[in-house]
Design an enzyme around this catalytic site. Structure first.
Site, PDB file in Angstrom:
ATOM      1  N   ASP A   1      11.813  14.480 -31.658  1.00 46.46           N
ATOM      2  CA  ASP A   1      10.721  13.760 -31.001  1.00 46.46           C
ATOM      3  C   ASP A   1       9.598  14.705 -30.627  1.00 46.46           C
ATOM      4  O   ASP A   1       9.828  15.817 -30.181  1.00 46.46           O
ATOM      5  CB  ASP A   1      11.223  13.060 -29.734  1.00 46.46           C
TER       6      ASP A   1
ATOM      7  N   ARG B   1      17.944   8.416 -22.245  1.00 50.80           N
ATOM      8  CA  ARG B   1      17.923   8.713 -23.681  1.00 50.80           C
ATOM      9  C   ARG B   1      18.291  10.164 -23.971  1.00 50.80           C
ATOM     10  O   ARG B   1      18.584  10.515 -25.110  1.00 50.80           O
ATOM     11  CB  ARG B   1      16.598   8.328 -24.327  1.00 50.80           C
TER      12      ARG B   1
ATOM     13  N   GLU C   1       0.827  -1.216   0.000  1.00 54.04           N
ATOM     14  CA  GLU C   1       0.000   0.000   0.000  1.00 54.04           C
ATOM     15  C   GLU C   1       0.861   1.265   0.000  1.00 54.04           C
ATOM     16  O   GLU C   1       0.339   2.374  -0.092  1.00 54.04           O
ATOM     17  CB  GLU C   1      -0.934   0.019   1.209  1.00 54.04           C
TER      18      GLU C   1
END
Ligand code: 4FN
Length: 254
Positions: free
Chosen positions: A175, A160, A122
């Site tokens: 991108d 990246r 939890e």
């Protein structure tokens, strides 16, 4: 760049990070990953890492003590490796939503170590979070079973961005999100697939027209699918003209 992950499933993180861009970047020495299992820092003979929540209710909560020891070991390892600072980030649904801007900031802090805490059950005893965590980051508004996949998403996004991580540096810059727009549609061979041809302009060899078509397609797509992104975007003169064309074409269709 050095990233240490505190997790009950170190193999999950190490295995996933060993593929593709992140795996190659590690082979190139652009970043190092180490994992720390709180179970190895448990103090009882059962090697307990969780217990029942005070106040009752379902599920279990991660114990503060093994996590504090694991985080301490991770920070010491970063310090021993020459990192001047360590920043501890808890992947949490209650965190600040991750943005590309935050990813770039973290990737640019080369000599600052990053320690990621991935929760299970939890969640984590709040006192541990208050004492040991610098920042909470969320990767989305949906329930997941653990913080490992969110941690891996953050790792992938950071790595990246490291110089030399991508074979084609241009693709990182072009991108979608980098300029705040969604990608234009992509096509590859065959020129006709299932009776559907590639847009003429893309096989025309006319580079200026191709660039214009792609920018227009990106703008149209962002307006339609992500009005929130589009609203935040400051348009250049050319983009304002392209948006006008898209709106006129949409009106003509209605
Ligand atoms: N999740 C929500 C509300 C309440 C609980 C959750 C939930 C994994 C340890 C946290 C979830 C989502 C984005 C980590 C979700 C993230 C987690 C994340 C995460 C086990 C406790 C838990 C309102 C978001 C649906 C489980 C909302 N980004 N609890 O998923 O760690 O990083």
């Amino acid at each position: 760049m050095r990233i240490d992950v505190v997790t009950l499933f170190p193999a999950m993180v190490e295995h996933a990070a060993s593929f593709g861009v992140t795996g190659r970047a590690a082979e190139r020495g652009l970043w190092q990953l180490a994992t720390w299992n709180p179970r190895d820092f448990a103090s009882d003979s059962y090697r307990s890492v969780d217990d029942r929540p005070y106040g009752g209710g379902p599920g279990m909560v991660m114990l503060a003590e093994p996590l504090a020891r694991a985080l301490g070991a991770a920070r010491k390892a970063q310090s021993d490796a020459g990192m001047k600072t360590s920043r501890t980030i808890y992947l949490s649904p209650a965190g600040a939503p991750l943005t590309h801007a935050r990813v770039v900031e973290l990737a640019n802090a080369h000599d600052a170590g990053i320690v990621l805490l991935a929760g299970r059950y939890e969640g984590v005893d709040e006192r541990l979070l208050a004492r040991e965590v610098n920042e909470e980051i969320a990767i989305g508004d949906f329930v997941v079973s653990g913080g490992e996949l969110p941690a891996l998403m953050l790792i992938d996004a950071i790595v990246r961005q490291l110089p030399g991580a991508l074979n084609d540096e241009a693709s990182a810059q072009e991108d979608s999100f980098v300029n705040g727009l969604l990608d234009c549609p992509h096509y590859t061979r065959p020129e006709v697939y299932a009776g559907d041809a590639v847009p003429d302009v893309l096989s025309s060899g006319h580079h200026a027209q191709i660039r214009r078509w792609r920018l227009k397609a990106s703008l149209a797509r962002t307006m339609q699918r992500r009005p929130d992104l589009f609203a935040r975007r400051v348009l250049s003169k050319e983009e304002t003209q392209l948006v006008r064309e898209v709106q006129q074409e949409n009106e003509a269709q209605q």
